[in-house]
Motif scaffolding. Structure first.
Motif, PDB file in Angstrom:
ATOM      1  N   LYS A 157       0.852  -1.177   0.000  1.00  0.00           N
ATOM      2  CA  LYS A 157       0.000   0.000   0.000  1.00  0.00           C
ATOM      3  C   LYS A 157       0.894   1.234   0.000  1.00  0.00           C
ATOM      4  CE  LYS A 157      -2.006  -1.414   3.737  1.00  0.00           C
ATOM      5  NZ  LYS A 157      -2.844  -1.510   4.946  1.00  0.00           N
ATOM      6  N   LEU A 158       0.305   2.374  -0.307  1.00  0.00           N
ATOM      7  CA  LEU A 158       1.082   3.599  -0.441  1.00  0.00           C
ATOM      8  C   LEU A 158       1.299   4.276   0.918  1.00  0.00           C
ATOM      9  CD1 LEU A 158      -0.326   5.134  -3.729  1.00  0.00           C
ATOM     10  CD2 LEU A 158       1.949   4.205  -3.347  1.00  0.00           C
ATOM     11  N   THR A 159       2.197   3.722   1.719  1.00  0.00           N
ATOM     12  CA  THR A 159       2.601   4.356   2.962  1.00  0.00           C
ATOM     13  C   THR A 159       3.832   5.224   2.700  1.00  0.00           C
ATOM     14  OG1 THR A 159       4.102   2.567   3.585  1.00  0.00           O
ATOM     15  CG2 THR A 159       1.778   2.345   4.234  1.00  0.00           C
ATOM     16  N   LYS A 160       4.157   6.093   3.654  1.00  0.00           N
ATOM     17  CA  LYS A 160       5.318   6.963   3.510  1.00  0.00           C
ATOM     18  C   LYS A 160       6.599   6.153   3.371  1.00  0.00           C
ATOM     19  CE  LYS A 160       7.628  10.891   5.730  1.00  0.00           C
ATOM     20  NZ  LYS A 160       7.617  11.826   6.881  1.00  0.00           N
ATOM     21  N   GLU A 161       6.714   5.083   4.151  1.00  0.00           N
ATOM     22  CA  GLU A 161       7.911   4.243   4.096  1.00  0.00           C
ATOM     23  C   GLU A 161       8.011   3.525   2.758  1.00  0.00           C
ATOM     24  OE1 GLU A 161      11.359   2.148   4.830  1.00  0.00           O
ATOM     25  OE2 GLU A 161      10.538   3.954   5.781  1.00  0.00           O
ATOM     26  N   ASN A 162       6.899   3.018   2.260  1.00  0.00           N
ATOM     27  CA  ASN A 162       6.917   2.336   0.969  1.00  0.00           C
ATOM     28  C   ASN A 162       7.273   3.288  -0.162  1.00  0.00           C
ATOM     29  OD1 ASN A 162       6.275  -0.058   2.154  1.00  0.00           O
ATOM     30  ND2 ASN A 162       4.130  -0.073   1.524  1.00  0.00           N
ATOM     31  N   LEU A 163       6.757   4.511  -0.102  1.00  0.00           N
ATOM     32  CA  LEU A 163       7.098   5.497  -1.127  1.00  0.00           C
ATOM     33  C   LEU A 163       8.592   5.784  -1.127  1.00  0.00           C
ATOM     34  CD1 LEU A 163       4.147   8.045  -0.863  1.00  0.00           C
ATOM     35  CD2 LEU A 163       4.663   6.540  -2.783  1.00  0.00           C
ATOM     36  N   ARG A 164       9.183   5.843   0.058  1.00  0.00           N
ATOM     37  CA  ARG A 164      10.634   6.064   0.140  1.00  0.00           C
ATOM     38  C   ARG A 164      11.391   4.924  -0.535  1.00  0.00           C
ATOM     39  NH1 ARG A 164      14.909   4.538   2.793  1.00  0.00           N
ATOM     40  NH2 ARG A 164      13.747   3.011   4.019  1.00  0.00           N
ATOM     41  N   GLN A 165      10.930   3.685  -0.300  1.00  0.00           N
ATOM     42  CA  GLN A 165      11.590   2.526  -0.916  1.00  0.00           C
ATOM     43  C   GLN A 165      11.361   2.452  -2.413  1.00  0.00           C
ATOM     44  OE1 GLN A 165      11.272  -1.309   1.295  1.00  0.00           O
ATOM     45  NE2 GLN A 165      10.009  -0.145   2.726  1.00  0.00           N
ATOM     46  N   LEU A 166      10.242   2.983  -2.871  1.00  0.00           N
ATOM     47  CA  LEU A 166       9.890   2.873  -4.292  1.00  0.00           C
ATOM     48  C   LEU A 166      10.404   4.037  -5.135  1.00  0.00           C
ATOM     49  CD1 LEU A 166       6.211   1.647  -3.859  1.00  0.00           C
ATOM     50  CD2 LEU A 166       8.147   0.307  -4.700  1.00  0.00           C
ATOM     51  N   PHE A 167      10.989   5.054  -4.500  1.00  0.00           N
ATOM     52  CA  PHE A 167      11.500   6.201  -5.244  1.00  0.00           C
ATOM     53  C   PHE A 167      12.949   6.515  -4.862  1.00  0.00           C
ATOM     54  CE2 PHE A 167       6.971   6.707  -5.878  1.00  0.00           C
ATOM     55  CZ  PHE A 167       6.909   7.100  -7.205  1.00  0.00           C
ATOM     56  N   THR A 168      13.758   5.458  -4.801  1.00  0.00           N
ATOM     57  CA  THR A 168      15.194   5.652  -4.665  1.00  0.00           C
ATOM     58  C   THR A 168      15.743   6.187  -5.986  1.00  0.00           C
ATOM     59  OG1 THR A 168      15.707   3.419  -5.429  1.00  0.00           O
ATOM     60  CG2 THR A 168      15.332   3.706  -3.055  1.00  0.00           C
ATOM     61  N   LYS A 169      16.981   6.682  -5.968  1.00  0.00           N
ATOM     62  CA  LYS A 169      17.589   7.241  -7.186  1.00  0.00           C
ATOM     63  C   LYS A 169      17.609   6.222  -8.318  1.00  0.00           C
ATOM     64  CE  LYS A 169      21.897   9.129  -9.016  1.00  0.00           C
ATOM     65  NZ  LYS A 169      23.317   9.447  -8.753  1.00  0.00           N
ATOM     66  N   LYS A 170      18.004   4.982  -8.012  1.00  0.00           N
ATOM     67  CA  LYS A 170      18.104   3.966  -9.054  1.00  0.00           C
ATOM     68  C   LYS A 170      16.736   3.621  -9.641  1.00  0.00           C
ATOM     69  CE  LYS A 170      22.247   1.844  -7.056  1.00  0.00           C
ATOM     70  NZ  LYS A 170      23.180   2.411  -8.036  1.00  0.00           N
ATOM     71  N   LEU A 171      15.718   3.515  -8.784  1.00  0.00           N
ATOM     72  CA  LEU A 171      14.377   3.222  -9.286  1.00  0.00           C
ATOM     73  C   LEU A 171      13.832   4.375 -10.127  1.00  0.00           C
ATOM     74  CD1 LEU A 171      12.758   1.390  -6.237  1.00  0.00           C
ATOM     75  CD2 LEU A 171      13.150   0.430  -8.506  1.00  0.00           C
TER      76      LEU A 171
END
Length: 432
Positions: free
Chosen positions: A232-246
């Protein structure tokens, strides 16, 4: 020694994971057949109901509007309900929308149905990636992704002459009827045969152990860890899903998809209207770049896995085909400097071969995204590709309003260059 080497490959000729790969392959063939049939129908359809080039661009892009908007919700639904149910609903739904397109008589009706196709197709690519992540060990996944990615190219290369033949025989309305019915039938085939490996009655225990030891994702392991709830779109998940490489691969996916959407939408019109080729000749010639792209995808998947097994870094073995492919795409501009059909198809084929080389990028999702967020990460990744299905057809529609495709080809090449730079400078070294 990696996990896959600690357990021998299962003996015997029957391997269920290859059946699953074949199912996914056919799914994609049907999927892209129903994306491109409107481009084949468009020259005659546009004349019959009176569409301008700008309206044609809007029709081509309409699929992408809701397709893009539904990527994240589709990824969440996929993680919740799984590939079997979501793919059945998706296949049946978009095929029904395709069938209904046979009865349209106005711009608004066609626009609405293309939106419907985009809505139902939204979970498809994340579902493909999820199925392969569940069924294939990590050291076979690059090849598997390369094979199923090639379906969009091989399927269209083979089907384009067939679709043109259907169109020339029964008209554009008959084309929508036939392609829609094929998809509806196949939806039931998928539902009967597919299930995740832990629930599949045809997979052997030896094969199950092999793919599990090799790093395949298993539903029961996710359930034990409580990972299903994380999609789900939690703040922590968004951080993991929008790293520089991603972010880098998201930009790259937009660029790679940009070239593909030119071929999927405007290419037939380019050949018939810009170069004056007949519909019969277009059906044959338009299949050649798709064959070139197919060769590119197969070569990229094999070469990437081969380099990995030979000890090359992930950064070298996975990124080189993508970067080289994006740079080869720049040669699409060569078609601006010739009116010879053979040279035009040559330039287009080299460019699309490069696009095929670059299309194994789903492997980066499995490498970089958290395993418990594969569906959501895949949805965001595919969203970026879907955005090109909105932007590219509309922009080209405006660029060719005066009857000249030259600037359109320059635009496609420029987008590919942005993608190459993203993989070189933003994604960077995968081993760090």
């Amino acid at each position: 020694m990696n996990a896959t080497e600690k357990i021998s490959k299962p003996q015997g000729k029957f391997k269920m994971r290859y059946v699953i790969l074949a199912l996914v392959f056919v799914n994609i063939v049907i999927n892209y057949m129903d994306r491109t049939n409107v481009s084949i129908a468009m020259p005659e359809l546009a004349k019959e109901i009176g569409l301008t080039t700008v309206e044609q661009g809007l029709i081509f892009s309409a699929f992408g509007w809701i397709y893009a908007a539904m990527q994240v919700p589709g990824g969440i639904m996929l993680d919740k309900f799984g590939s079997r149910i979501m793919y059945f609903i998706s296949l049946f739904g978009w095929s029904l929308m395709t069938l209904f397109q046979s009865g349209i008589s106005s711009f608004a009706q066609l626009l609405g149905l293309r939106l419907g196709v985009g809505f139902f197709e939204s979970p498809v690519m994340p579902a493909n990636n999820r199925a392969i992540s569940y069924w294939f060990p990590e050291n076979e996944r690059g090849t598997a992704i390369g094979i199923y990615s090639s379906a969009q190219f091989l399927g269209l290369a083979v089907s384009m002459p067939i679709l043109y033949s259907i169109h020339n025989t029964v008209g554009w309305r008959g084309l929508f009827i036939i392609t829609g019915v094929v998809g509806i039938i196949w939806a039931f085939v998928w539902y009967v045969i597919y299930s995740d490996p832990a629930k599949n009655k045809w997979v052997s225990q030896a094969e199950l152990d092999y793919i599990k030891a090799g790093g395949a994702v298993f539903e029961e392991e996710k359930a034990v860890k409580g990972e299903k709830a994380k999609s789900k779109l939690t703040k922590e998940n968004l951080r993991q899903l929008f790293t520089k490489k991603l972010i880098g691969i998201y930009v790259g996916q937009f660029a790679i998809s940009g070239t593909f959407w030119f071929f999927l939408t405007w290419f037939p019109s380019y050949l018939t209207e810009e170069k004056g080729l007949s519909l019969a000749k277009t059906g044959f010639l338009s299949s050649i770049p798709y064959l070139a792209a197919f060769v590119g995808v197969i070569f990229a998947g094999y070469a990437s896995d081969h380099l990995t097994k030979r000890g090359f870094s992930k950064s070298m073995s996975r990124k080189i085909p993508v970067i080289v492919g994006l740079l080869l795409t720049l040669l699409i501009m060569g078609a601006n400097y010739t009116s010879n059909p053979t040279l035009i198809i040559l330039f287009m084929s080299i460019a699309f071969f490069g696009n095929g080389l670059a299309t194994i990028t789903w492997v980066f999702v499995t490498l970089l995204a958290p395993k418990d967020l594969l569906g959501l990460a895949g949805g965001i990744f595919n969203l970026c590709g879907a955005l090109s299905s909105i932007v590219i057809p509309i922009v080209i529609g405006f660029l060719v309003a005066g009857g000249n495709f030259s600037y359109a080809l320059v635009f496609v090449a420029a987008i590919a260059l942005v993608g190459a730079c993203s993989y070189i400078f933003v994604v960077g070294d995968l081993d760090k």
